[in-house]
Design an enzyme around this catalytic site. Structure first.
Site, PDB file in Angstrom:
ATOM      1  N   SER A   1     -50.101  13.188  41.306  1.00 10.68           N
ATOM      2  CA  SER A   1     -49.117  13.290  39.860  1.00 10.68           C
ATOM      3  C   SER A   1     -50.029  13.514  38.563  1.00 10.68           C
ATOM      4  O   SER A   1     -50.943  12.765  38.424  1.00 10.68           O
ATOM      5  CB  SER A   1     -48.563  11.739  39.567  1.00 10.68           C
ATOM      6  OG  SER A   1     -47.693  11.971  38.368  1.00 10.68           O
TER       7      SER A   1
ATOM      8  N   LYS B   1     -43.639  14.103  47.223  1.00 13.38           N
ATOM      9  CA  LYS B   1     -44.146  15.115  46.429  1.00 13.38           C
ATOM     10  C   LYS B   1     -43.204  16.512  47.114  1.00 13.38           C
ATOM     11  O   LYS B   1     -43.315  16.835  48.096  1.00 13.38           O
ATOM     12  CB  LYS B   1     -45.623  15.502  47.096  1.00 13.38           C
ATOM     13  CG  LYS B   1     -46.422  16.603  46.147  1.00 13.38           C
ATOM     14  CD  LYS B   1     -46.647  15.810  44.541  1.00 13.38           C
ATOM     15  CE  LYS B   1     -47.215  17.121  43.669  1.00 13.38           C
ATOM     16  NZ  LYS B   1     -47.294  16.708  42.650  1.00 13.38           N
TER      17      LYS B   1
ATOM     18  N   SER C   1     -42.311  13.741  42.512  1.00 12.90           N
ATOM     19  CA  SER C   1     -43.115  14.462  41.776  1.00 12.90           C
ATOM     20  C   SER C   1     -43.259  15.897  42.180  1.00 12.90           C
ATOM     21  O   SER C   1     -43.565  16.175  43.428  1.00 12.90           O
ATOM     22  CB  SER C   1     -44.545  13.778  41.718  1.00 12.90           C
ATOM     23  OG  SER C   1     -45.478  14.440  41.090  1.00 12.90           O
TER      24      SER C   1
ATOM     25  N   GLU D   1     -38.875   8.914  31.963  1.00 13.09           N
ATOM     26  CA  GLU D   1     -38.321  10.056  31.495  1.00 13.09           C
ATOM     27  C   GLU D   1     -37.622   9.871  30.063  1.00 13.09           C
ATOM     28  O   GLU D   1     -37.508   8.753  29.856  1.00 13.09           O
ATOM     29  CB  GLU D   1     -37.448  10.747  32.296  1.00 13.09           C
ATOM     30  CG  GLU D   1     -35.918   9.939  32.341  1.00 13.09           C
ATOM     31  CD  GLU D   1     -34.704  10.652  32.961  1.00 13.09           C
ATOM     32  OE1 GLU D   1     -34.883  11.919  33.635  1.00 13.09           O
ATOM     33  OE2 GLU D   1     -33.609  10.099  33.169  1.00 13.09           O
TER      34      GLU D   1
ATOM     35  N   SER E   1     -45.378   8.315  37.138  1.00  9.43           N
ATOM     36  CA  SER E   1     -44.782   9.793  36.986  1.00  9.43           C
ATOM     37  C   SER E   1     -43.810  10.123  36.492  1.00  9.43           C
ATOM     38  O   SER E   1     -42.579   9.391  36.040  1.00  9.43           O
ATOM     39  CB  SER E   1     -44.800   9.975  38.695  1.00  9.43           C
ATOM     40  OG  SER E   1     -43.905  11.371  38.851  1.00  9.43           O
ATOM     41  N   GLY E   2     -43.949  11.099  35.377  1.00 11.35           N
ATOM     42  CA  GLY E   2     -42.696  11.610  34.503  1.00 11.35           C
ATOM     43  C   GLY E   2     -41.781  12.528  35.317  1.00 11.35           C
ATOM     44  O   GLY E   2     -41.883  13.290  36.229  1.00 11.35           O
TER      45      GLY E   2
ATOM     46  N   ALA F   1     -37.709  11.782  35.659  1.00  2.63           N
ATOM     47  CA  ALA F   1     -36.724  10.759  36.711  1.00  2.63           C
ATOM     48  C   ALA F   1     -35.511  11.236  36.978  1.00  2.63           C
ATOM     49  O   ALA F   1     -34.431  10.595  37.196  1.00  2.63           O
ATOM     50  CB  ALA F   1     -36.851   9.556  35.941  1.00  2.63           C
TER      51      ALA F   1
ATOM     52  N   PRO G   1     -31.017   5.048  36.267  1.00  2.00           N
ATOM     53  CA  PRO G   1     -30.126   5.414  35.402  1.00  2.00           C
ATOM     54  C   PRO G   1     -30.859   6.468  34.411  1.00  2.00           C
ATOM     55  O   PRO G   1     -31.895   6.497  34.277  1.00  2.00           O
ATOM     56  CB  PRO G   1     -29.516   4.281  34.742  1.00  2.00           C
ATOM     57  CG  PRO G   1     -30.774   3.418  34.960  1.00  2.00           C
ATOM     58  CD  PRO G   1     -31.482   3.778  36.519  1.00  2.00           C
TER      59      PRO G   1
END
Length: 363
Positions: free
Chosen positions: A80, A156, A226, A296, A342-343, A345, A350
């Site tokens: 990531s 991944k 990711s 996110e 990890s960015g 989402a 939610p």
């Protein structure tokens, strides 16, 4: 009986396999038992973040010296990109050994590599179905028959590049999106919905390709995806609790409703015996083996009614802002910066929130 071991190793760069080599040399890690390595690398986390592939190559070459090239490539490398803020670049190594440990239930691990995904299936139901099948296969490998025993599924997944789009169009196929950056979100979203289908969170018949990336009210509370340029298939790692495994490790999970919703994470820590009214003390930090989270920027441009600017920054991707923000919030809870955030989402928790997994040594 299988026993799961998890090792956290600080990395000085995406090519730094020295910590892994030292752990192997000391006997702390048996390279033959490594199933997966999750990595946080200090790239930009976007389409052109080649630190992920660089790290994968470096770790694969390091392991090949001990177990051969074929077995080294069988490891799932989930890299990531992006260690914005004070997030520490590091590797989390998942190992399976056999022996007699303390009785279960205990952390169980299953992993699988899917076949390559056709570019025209990315972000569509073809990707959802491929991931759902892969998750079920990884669950079987881990001996997890009940989806309720699964606490986290790390994936991944691939993305689209101009070359991959061109190759698809040359054979008469169309892709879901021609914007390569947006393809990352679609891939993460379709992969996460595949997890939701496999775990029974959403019925496949309730999904259509038109809902992927659009109806964010559909989500999994245990998916973490990711996307990366370094692969064409999916690498899937399922983490759960099984009576068929023994050993000292346990896992629990939580779902953050927004980027500062840390109380569900505190509750998961408490269920693992790491409850604290404030930041974890040293003894509890020593028992914390790994914290895995998704982040996110809330798509409505607000956090609890207050405006944020993460989506309005044309210089820096919102995923980079979100990683730094959520990593800071979680680091404040656990007192560590070597955590995996990890960015992006999409369909993972939610909108504006995301799933979190905590792995700890049992009390």
């Amino acid at each position: 009986m299988p026993i799961a071991r998890v090792h956290r190793i600080i990395a000085q760069g995406p090519d730094d396999a020295s910590g892994l080599q030292a752990a192997i040399a000391s006997g702390t890690i048996d390279p033959a038992g490594i199933l997966a390595i999750f990595g946080k690398t200090e790239g930009n986390g976007c389409v052109n973040d080649f630190t992920r592939g660089y790290a994968t190559q470096s770790l694969t070459l390091a392991l090949a010296r001990h177990i051969g090239e074929e077995r080294a490539k069988a490891v799932c490398y989930v890299m990531s990109g992006g260690t914005e803020g004070a997030m520490t670049p590091h590797w989390t190594v998942f190992e399976r050994v056999d022996g007699d440990g303390e009785p279960g239930p205990a952390l169980a691990i299953g992993r699988v590599h899917t076949a390559a995904l056709a570019a025209e299936d990315l972000g569509r139901m073809g990707q959802v179905r491929q991931v759902a099948a892969g998750v079920r296969q990884a669950m079987a490998e881990a001996g997890l028959s009940d989806p309720a025993d699964v606490h986290f599924v790390q994936i991944k997944c691939p993305l689209l590049t101009a070359q991959r789009i061109g190759e698809a169009e040359a054979r008469g196929a169309t892709v879901a999106v021609r914007d390569t950056l947006k393809s990352m979100g679609l891939s993460r979203g379709a992969s996460s919905l595949g997890v939701a289908v496999a775990l029974g969170e959403i019925a496949e018949e309730d999904l259509t390709g038109a809902l992927i990336g659009r109806d964010l009210g559909l989500w999994s509370g245990r998916a973490s995806a990711s996307a990366g340029v370094e692969l064409l298939n999916h690498e899937i790692v399922v983490l759960g609790m099984s009576k068929g495994w023994s050993g000292p490790l346990a896992i629990d999970h939580a779902v953050m409703a927004d980027a500062i919703d840390v109380e569900p994470v505190r509750a998961a820590l408490d269920r693992l015996g790491l409850g604290a009214p404030g930041q974890l003390g040293q003894a509890a930090r020593d028992r914390l083996v790994a914290l895995l989270a998704k982040a996110e920027a809330s798509p409505d441009g607000e956090v609890r009614g207050a405006r944020h600017t993460m989506l309005d920054d044309s210089d820096i991707s919102s995923t980079r802002h979100a990683r730094a923000f959520v990593a800071g919030a979680l680091a404040g809870v656990v007192g560590r910066t070597d955590i995996y955030v990890s960015g992006g989402a999409e369909h993972q928790g939610p909108p504006g929130g995301g799933p979190v997994a905590v792995i700890a040594r049992k009390a």
